[in-house]
Design a protein around this motif. Structure first.
Motif, PDB file in Angstrom:
ATOM      1  N   UNK A  48     -24.434 -34.009  33.881  1.00 36.73           N
ATOM      2  CA  UNK A  48     -23.119 -34.259  34.440  1.00 36.73           C
ATOM      3  C   UNK A  48     -22.353 -32.951  34.387  1.00 36.73           C
ATOM      4  N   UNK A  49     -22.049 -32.405  35.573  1.00 38.51           N
ATOM      5  CA  UNK A  49     -21.320 -31.147  35.644  1.00 38.51           C
ATOM      6  C   UNK A  49     -19.821 -31.407  35.641  1.00 38.51           C
ATOM      7  N   UNK A  50     -19.080 -30.394  35.228  1.00 36.37           N
ATOM      8  CA  UNK A  50     -17.634 -30.519  35.124  1.00 36.37           C
ATOM      9  C   UNK A  50     -16.962 -29.478  35.996  1.00 36.37           C
ATOM     10  N   UNK A  51     -16.067 -29.986  36.835  1.00 30.76           N
ATOM     11  CA  UNK A  51     -15.214 -29.111  37.621  1.00 30.76           C
ATOM     12  C   UNK A  51     -13.831 -29.173  37.008  1.00 30.76           C
ATOM     13  N   UNK A  52     -13.259 -28.027  36.651  1.00 31.94           N
ATOM     14  CA  UNK A  52     -11.970 -28.032  35.970  1.00 31.94           C
ATOM     15  C   UNK A  52     -10.994 -27.119  36.678  1.00 31.94           C
ATOM     16  N   UNK A  53      -9.737 -27.427  36.522  1.00 37.47           N
ATOM     17  CA  UNK A  53      -8.693 -26.592  37.101  1.00 37.47           C
ATOM     18  C   UNK A  53      -8.540 -25.319  36.282  1.00 37.47           C
ATOM     19  N   UNK A  54      -8.216 -24.285  37.017  1.00 38.97           N
ATOM     20  CA  UNK A  54      -7.867 -23.059  36.301  1.00 38.97           C
ATOM     21  C   UNK A  54      -6.491 -23.243  35.686  1.00 38.97           C
ATOM     22  N   UNK A  55      -6.186 -22.427  34.724  1.00 38.91           N
ATOM     23  CA  UNK A  55      -4.857 -22.470  34.134  1.00 38.91           C
ATOM     24  C   UNK A  55      -3.808 -22.111  35.176  1.00 38.91           C
ATOM     25  N   UNK A  56      -2.638 -22.728  35.034  1.00 41.66           N
ATOM     26  CA  UNK A  56      -1.516 -22.481  35.947  1.00 41.66           C
ATOM     27  C   UNK A  56      -1.913 -22.758  37.393  1.00 41.66           C
TER      28      UNK A  56
END
Length: 978
Positions: A48-56
């Motif tokens: 299960x891969x994770x896509x995450x938001x960058x900071x700010x």
């Protein structure tokens, strides 16, 4: 299939509208990605891969924005909002996924997590688009967790703007641990007039541990438009709404704005451990401008908590319809307010409410104020309420309605059938069930086939507390069991009923048993209305083994079975009021205040009063008509074993029977000062007993009698004002009088009045007097008789004395009659008749009578006996100074002027020679000789022998000496020879 290992590849694949997109590595997203075609975004392979938001993360702030009718499925992937890099308060951050004119499907192994949205939708936001439908499907095990919205929808925000917008949440999807101002898990609303919505939370969906600072910890559902189209929410399947927190509606908050809005709970969802600071722990439906339409056909509400409405609550300003079937309300808590399990409150003045509850289980719920299990307030408009086939058990309220509380102002029609209401407790009133009609409305309450047992109220109404308030309450209790309930300090262990003009009917096979008002009145039933209010007990009702005031009450401890403080009552048919106890008065039935009461049937038996009225006490200014029924085997430790009538009470006993009761005084009936009792027709008082006075009837007031009376075990008359008032013929009656200080014999023989004529029956007959029997002891020689035509008295019997054998005209100084008070009578001789000697009066047995002694009764016949005049000639030896003489003639009787001849018989006396007879012992009288004849005198004649001595002159001296020497054994023949 396109493999994607970084953001650039992802952007290129989306730009090329490739599908599916398989993510081969976890990476960050630096800006919003708009998807305008249908595709699948998933992880490649088993990982299960994770896509995450960058900071700010920059505006517009969504990670994915689905538009232009595209359908995008996310599965086997985690989208992370990088909460550390995009903390709360960042104004540029938005939802992880947005759908606007497109459809988003969250599918297997999809997780949206750790995202903060400055606006709506912490995890997902269906923004809706007026011109194009938008959709949201969350299914399988998709999860939204740890997401936050500054405004609405911590996990999911649904903003419908098109009639084609659709939302489905199913499978084992989970929306957990999210937070928002409103709708911590889900916030759903419509934002365009004419657009409605429906939402189903079913299967095994979990909405858990979400938090709303405002309302809707798990779900906030509403329509914020002009609400021309209704919305509906369905919670079904095995959905779990758990651990959510909010100000109101911690599990689910439904705000209705359309009259047709519908909230439905069906199948087997569970609302558990949700906590509201305000109202609605498990779920809350609020209808300020829309309809409060709630349907529940299953589900479990357990362990939820709120200030008001611990489990499920409905608060409406415009009425509504609630139907609840098959649900469970277990261990919920309304900490400070009402409705531990279920809460309903309507404040509309015009729109009615209908609440129907069927086959539910409300157990272990608590309310800080009212309605531990169920609270329903119909408010100022009409309430229709139905409760059937349900279990209401072990609930508690700080105030009223431990199990159920129904309250209304305008009036209610309530039917409560076949429920089990048990083991509930109320801090004040109505341990099991509380019903109140507060204002001037008219209400009907039908309680049928219910079981209310072992409920407790700290004040009043252990089982039921029912009142009509300022209105009218018509209540029927039919075929119910009300048993073992307790009112601790107040009235009504089993049933408490009050209101000026309300009516209570207890009928059928109702069983009211072993209830207790520990310190007050009405162990079984407490009834207190105006005289116009009525209590009717009919059918096969049994009121038994109830107790009033047995825990040391000093004043209010009346009516072990039934206590009527004020009001009217009727006891009919085959009712049994048996084996009840009151510490003070009215072991079976207490009647007080004003009112009219009838007893036309039933049995009042085996009841005990610590003071007065073992069976019934009639206390106050009221009237009782007893035309049938049985009052038997009751006990009063003071007065009135069967029936007690106090001052100003009027009792008309025209039928039935009062038998085998006992008391200290007045075993059958006790009439106190200024009380009135009328005994007429076929009423029977018999076989009653008293330890001290009056086994039958104690008359200390006014007693009216008529008809064929049977008072065989006694009438005790306290004084002249209390004698029997005869108001009709008494032919064939038996009225046994008791001896009393008033009804007691007196030496003067003064008659004792025991009954008098009345204006209703002014002329008495002998048959009326014959009805009265004198006391069996102490009245020998007295009788009950008619005195003129207006009084019946007990008076000495006048016996006759017949003097037989007297000569015509002969005066007799003895009385011709006597009474027992004249005795003893010393008889005097009648007038002397010449030539007749009166020998005395003789009774019929031949005994001479000189005195008629005390204790004599009956008519007497005394016969005077006479003999013709006869005199006696008596001869005396006249030998007192010497040896005795012998051969003295016998006495000779003679009649006056008869010729008498002196016998020739000569007296012989040793040492003397007889010479004559003389009328004087010393010879100074008239001398008669033997053989001499003469005319007899008119009196007895005594003749004394005259002698001369023979031999020496000292013969007499020597003879006397010899007699003295005999005591010294002197030989008379040797020493006394001449």
């Amino acid at each position: 299939m396109v493999l994607v290992a970084n953001e650039a590849q992802l952007l290129a694949a989306v730009a090329a509208q490739q599908s599916p997109l398989e993510i081969t590595a976890s990476f960050q997203i630096s800006a919003q990605i708009n998807v305008n075609y249908s595709t699948v975004i998933t992880s490649q392979g088993p990982g299960i891969q994770t896509l995450s938001k960058v900071a700010n993360f920059p505006l517009p702030g969504y990670m994915f924005n689905v538009i232009n009718g595209a359908t995008v499925t996310f599965q086997n992937i985690t989208l992370d909002g990088n909460l550390a890099g995009n903390p709360e308060g960042i104004i540029t951050n938005r939802s992880l996924i947005s759908a606007q004119g497109g459809t988003v499907i969250l599918d297997t192994n999809l997780t949206l997590q750790n995202n903060y949205a400055f606006q709506e939708g912490g995890g997902f936001y269906l923004r809706g688009l007026v011109g194009t439908p938008s959709g949201f499907i969350m299914r399988a095990n998709a999860t939204i967790t740890g997401c936050i919205s500054r405004t609405s929808g911590g996990g999911v925000m649904i903003a419908r703007r098109n009639v084609g917008d659709s939302v489905t949440i199913s499978g084992s999807a989970a929306i957990v641990n999210n937070r928002a101002q409103q709708g911590g898990g889900i916030f759903s609303s419509c934002y365009v007039d004419g657009v409605g919505s429906d939402l189903t939370i079913g299967d095994s969906v979990q909405i858990a541990n979400n938090t709303a600072i405002g309302n809707g910890g798990g779900i906030y559902y509403t329509n914020l438009t002009n609400n021309s189209v209704p919305v509906s929410l369905l919670i079904t399947g095995n959905a779990l709404i758990s651990g959510n927190q909010a100000s109101g509606g911690a599990g689910v908050f439904f705000l209705s704005t359309n009259s047709l809005d519908q909230y439905t709970i069906t199948a087997a969802p569970t609302f558990t451990n949700n906590t509201a600071v305000g109202n609605g722990g498990g779920s809350l439906l609020v209808a300020n401008t829309g309809g409060a339409n709630l349907t529940v056909t299953g589900g479990v509400f357990t362990g939820n908590s709120a200030s008001i409405a611990g489990g499920l609550g409905v608060s409406t300003q415009i009425g509504g319809t609630v139907n609840i079937t098959g649900a469970q309300f277990l261990n919920n808590q309304a900490r400070a307010g009402a409705g531990g399990g279920f809460f309903y409150n309507n404040t509309s003045t015009t729109i009615p409410s209908t609440v129907t509850i069927s086959a539910i289980d409300a157990t272990g719920n608590q309310a800080g104020s009212n309605g531990g299990g169920i609270f329903v307030n119909g408010g100022p408009s009409l309430l229709t309420f139905n409760l059937d086939n349900s279990t209401i058990d072990q609930n508690r309220s700080g105030q009223s309605g431990g199990g159920v509380l129904i309250n209304n102002d305008a009036g209610a029609n309530a039917i409560v059938t076949n429920n089990r209401i048990t083991n509930n407790q109320a801090g004040q009133a109505g341990g099991g069930f509380f019903f109140a009609n507060q204002q001037a409305g008219q209400s009907t309450l039908q309680l049928s086939s219910n079981t209310l047992t072992t409920n407790t109220a700290q004040v009043e109404g252990g089982g039921l507390r029912l009142t009509g308030g300022l209105g009218v309450l018509n209540t029927t209790i039919q075929d119910c069991t009300i048993e073992g309930n307790v009112a601790t300090t107040g009235n009504g262990g089993g049933v408490w009923f009050s209101n000026d003009t309300s009516h209570l009917i207890v009928t059928g096979s109702t069983f009211i048993n072993a209830n207790r008002s520990l310190a007050a009145n009405g162990g079984g039933i407490y009834f207190n209305t105006s005289p116009a209010g009525t209590l009717t007990v009919s059918g096969d009702v049994v009121i038994s083994n109830n107790q009033a005031g047995m825990a040391g009450a000093l004043v209010s401890a009346n009516g072990g079975g039934v206590c009527v403080i004020t009001g009217s009552s009727n006891v009919e048919a085959s009712v049994q009021i048996i084996n009840n106890q009151a510490a003070r008065n009215g072991g079976g039935y207490f009647i007080g205040g004003e009112g009219a009461h009838t007893f036309s049937g039933g049995t009042i038996s085996g009841n005990v009063a610590g003071l007065s009225g073992g069976g019934i006490i009639q206390s106050g200014d009221n009237q009782v008509n007893l035309s049938g029924g049985i009052i038997s085997n009751n006990r009063a430790n003071a007065n009135g074993g069967g029936y007690f009538v106090t001052a100003n009470g009027v009792a008309n006993l025209v039928g039935g029977s009062i038998t085998a009761n006992s008391a200290l005084n007045g075993g059958g009936l006790y009439i106190s000062n200024n009380g009135t009792a009328t005994l007429s027709d076929r009423n029977i008082l018999a076989n009653n007993t008293a330890d001290a006075l009056a086994p039958g009837v104690f008359s200390g007031g006014t007693l009216n009698v008529a008809g064929n009376r049977e008072l065989s075990n006694g009438l005790y008359i306290l004084g002249l004002p209390n004698v029997a008032q005869i108001i009709g013929p008494l032919a064939g009656s038996v009225i046994q009088l008791n001896g009393t200080p008033y009804v007691s014999t007196n030496p003067q023989g003064t008659p004792i009045v025991v009954a008098i004529a009345t204006p209703a029956y002014p002329t008495l007959t002998q048959a009326d007097a014959d009805a009265f029997l004198k006391p069996p002891v102490g009245f020998d020689g007295w009788e009950v008789r008619l005195e003129g035509t207006t009084q019946v008295v007990i008076a000495p019997i006048v016996y006759t004395i017949t003097y037989a054998g007297l000569f015509p005209g002969q005066a007799n100084p003895n009385p011709p009659t006597y009474t027992v008070t004249d005795l003893p009578i010393v008889l005097q001789d009648p007038e002397q008749i010449p030539g007749q000697q009166f020998l005395g009066f003789f009774d019929e047995a031949g005994n001479r009578v000189t005195v008629i002694p005390v204790g004599t009764t009956g008519n007497l016949v005394l016969t005077a006996r006479f003999a013709e005049d006869q005199f006696l000639l008596t001869f005396f030896a006249n030998d007192a100074d010497g040896p005795p003489a012998t051969n003295i003639p016998d006495p000779i009787p003679f009649a006056p002027n008869q010729i008498i001849t002196i016998p020739l018989q000569i007296p012989l006396r040793p040492g003397f020679r007889f010479i004559s007879w003389n009328t004087a012992p010393d010879g100074s009288g008239m001398t008669y000789l033997p053989g001499q004849s003469f005319i007899a005198p008119n009196s007895d004649l005594n003749l004394f022998a005259q002698y001369i001595p023979l031999g020496k002159p000292d013969y007499y001296k020597r003879a006397e000496k010899c007699r003295r020497l005999r005591e010294k054994c002197c030989d008379y023949d040797k020493k006394c020879k001449d």
